[in-house]
Design an enzyme around this catalytic site. Structure first.
Site, PDB file in Angstrom:
ATOM      1  N   ASN A   9       0.874  -1.183   0.000  1.00  0.00           N
ATOM      2  CA  ASN A   9       0.000   0.000   0.000  1.00  0.00           C
ATOM      3  C   ASN A   9       0.907   1.227   0.000  1.00  0.00           C
ATOM      4  OD1 ASN A   9      -1.806   2.058   0.464  1.00  0.00           O
ATOM      5  ND2 ASN A   9      -2.213   1.497   2.600  1.00  0.00           N
ATOM      6  N   LYS A  11       0.100   4.293  -0.266  1.00  0.00           N
ATOM      7  CA  LYS A  11      -0.511   5.509   0.316  1.00  0.00           C
ATOM      8  C   LYS A  11      -0.249   6.710  -0.608  1.00  0.00           C
ATOM      9  CE  LYS A  11       0.266   3.448   4.796  1.00  0.00           C
ATOM     10  NZ  LYS A  11       0.119   3.582   6.208  1.00  0.00           N
ATOM     11  N   HIS A  94      -9.631   1.292   4.777  1.00  0.00           N
ATOM     12  CA  HIS A  94      -8.333   1.432   5.460  1.00  0.00           C
ATOM     13  C   HIS A  94      -8.516   2.395   6.639  1.00  0.00           C
ATOM     14  CE1 HIS A  94      -4.192   2.557   6.275  1.00  0.00           C
ATOM     15  NE2 HIS A  94      -3.840   1.436   5.664  1.00  0.00           N
ATOM     16  N   GLU A  96      -6.860   4.769   7.701  1.00  0.00           N
ATOM     17  CA  GLU A  96      -6.630   6.186   7.383  1.00  0.00           C
ATOM     18  C   GLU A  96      -7.838   6.783   6.670  1.00  0.00           C
ATOM     19  OE1 GLU A  96      -2.874   5.569   5.455  1.00  0.00           O
ATOM     20  OE2 GLU A  96      -2.013   4.971   7.367  1.00  0.00           O
ATOM     21  N   GLU A 166      -5.734  -5.059  10.586  1.00  0.00           N
ATOM     22  CA  GLU A 166      -4.718  -4.017  10.750  1.00  0.00           C
ATOM     23  C   GLU A 166      -4.966  -3.246  12.054  1.00  0.00           C
ATOM     24  OE1 GLU A 166      -2.670  -2.985   6.844  1.00  0.00           O
ATOM     25  OE2 GLU A 166      -4.289  -1.561   7.123  1.00  0.00           O
ATOM     26  N   GLY A 172       2.213   1.964  10.724  1.00  0.00           N
ATOM     27  CA  GLY A 172       3.168   3.068  10.576  1.00  0.00           C
ATOM     28  C   GLY A 172       3.888   3.422  11.860  1.00  0.00           C
ATOM     29  N   SER A 212       3.190  -2.491  10.273  1.00  0.00           N
ATOM     30  CA  SER A 212       4.648  -2.513  10.439  1.00  0.00           C
ATOM     31  C   SER A 212       5.278  -3.859  10.056  1.00  0.00           C
ATOM     32  CB  SER A 212       5.034  -2.107  11.867  1.00  0.00           C
ATOM     33  OG  SER A 212       4.620  -0.775  12.114  1.00  0.00           O
TER      34      SER A 212
HETATM   35  C1  PEP Z   1      -0.952   0.041   5.953  1.00  0.00           C
HETATM   36  O1  PEP Z   1      -0.968   1.212   5.626  1.00  0.00           O
HETATM   37  O2  PEP Z   1      -1.856  -0.703   5.555  1.00  0.00           O
HETATM   38  C2  PEP Z   1       0.140  -0.446   6.779  1.00  0.00           C
HETATM   39  C3  PEP Z   1       0.049  -1.650   7.267  1.00  0.00           C
HETATM   40  O3  PEP Z   1       1.197   0.411   6.978  1.00  0.00           O
HETATM   41  P1  PEP Z   1       2.608   0.041   7.646  1.00  0.00           P
HETATM   42  O4  PEP Z   1       3.063  -1.269   7.044  1.00  0.00           O
HETATM   43  O5  PEP Z   1       3.489   1.172   7.304  1.00  0.00           O
HETATM   44  O6  PEP Z   1       2.372  -0.109   9.118  1.00  0.00           O
END
Ligand code: PEP
Length: 250
Positions: A9, A11, A94, A96, A166, A172, A212
């Site tokens: 992803n 973003k 998601h 976000e 998630e 992040g 992460s």
């Molecule tokens: C995400 O944005 O779906 C995500 C898992 O980000 P990160 O891997 O940076 O934690």
């Protein structure tokens, strides 16, 4: 057997040149045959990415879509537009998008149904905040998110849905859920799917972990029985993402 899938992803990152450089490298370096790979990219680079990935087994994904087929929705993109670019996967809900763009379980459900009608696989994101986990209400919250996302989704289509667990506290932040924590929730999600669609269908649904994930922790997460791959943010912007993808095959 469920095929593993690793989805990057991006973003709000990547110019066309950056996208081309990274994907050319990924395409040349990945070494998998039993794992699906996709990149959920910004709309502005989709056409470039599609060209770079042509004749590879890496698929194009979107980070969002609108549920209405067309009309006066300034700034939005329809499933038909995604189909036109041969998008195969689309993130929905998601954290976000839920946080900054007020996406709700109801809009998630509309998008899931619109995508399935167009044969684009929705990747439904669910997860709890750290406070909800500390209060011990995370499993109930996830049950609600999953049930509402899948409301009225036809049994004929359900196996095209991918669910990504998630936890917000892991996105992040550099803090990954332990493999046991991730497995507990992913197996709980499979149990919820079994409650709605039956055990045998639940065994065919792919459930991912995201938060992460990187080249150092991917292998252990992928070894868990109910984790069928990962949704990866930050680490998917770097060449070492190849190691995450290759870890899914081991
Ligand atoms: C995400 O944005 O779906 C995500 C898992 O980000 P990160 O891997 O940076 O934690």
């Amino acid at each position: 057997m469920r095929r593993k899938i690793v989805i990057g992803n991006w973003k709000m990152n990547m110019t066309r040149m950056e996208a081309k450089n990274l994907l050319t490298l990924v395409k040349e370096s990945v070494n998998v045959s039993q794992t699906d790979i996709a990149f959920a990219v910004p709309y502005t680079v989709m056409e470039t990415v599609q060209k770079v990935l042509a004749e590879s087994n890496i698929m194009l994904g979107s980070q969002n879509v609108h549920s209405e087929p067309r009309g006066a929705y300034t700034g939005e993109i329809s499933v038909e537009m995604l189909k036109d670019l041969e998008v195969k996967y689309c993130l929905v809900g998601h954290s976000e998008r839920r946080k900054y763009f007020l996406e709700t379980d109801e809009t998630v459900n509309k998008k899931v149904k619109a995508l399935l009608e167009a044969n684009i696989k929705p990747v439904v994101c669910v997860g709890e905040t750290i406070t909800q986990r500390e209060q011990g209400i995370h499993l109930e919250l996830i049950r609600t998110q999953v049930k509402k996302a899948l409301a009225d989704v036809d049994i004929m289509h359900i196996e095209d849905v991918i669910i990504a667990y998630e936890p917000l506290w892991a996105i992040g932040t550099g803090v990954t859920a332990t493999s046991d924590e991730a497995e507990e929730v992913c197996s709980f999600i499979r149990y919820i799917v079994a409650e709605i669609y039956g055990v045998s269908i639940s065994q065919n649904i792919r459930i991912l972990y995201g938060g992460s994930v990187n080249e150092n922790n991917a292998k252990e997460l992928f070894s868990m029985p109910n984790i069928d791959g990962a949704l990866v943010g930050g680490a998917s912007l770097k060449p070492t993402f190849v190691e995450v993808i290759n870890a899914a095959e081991e």
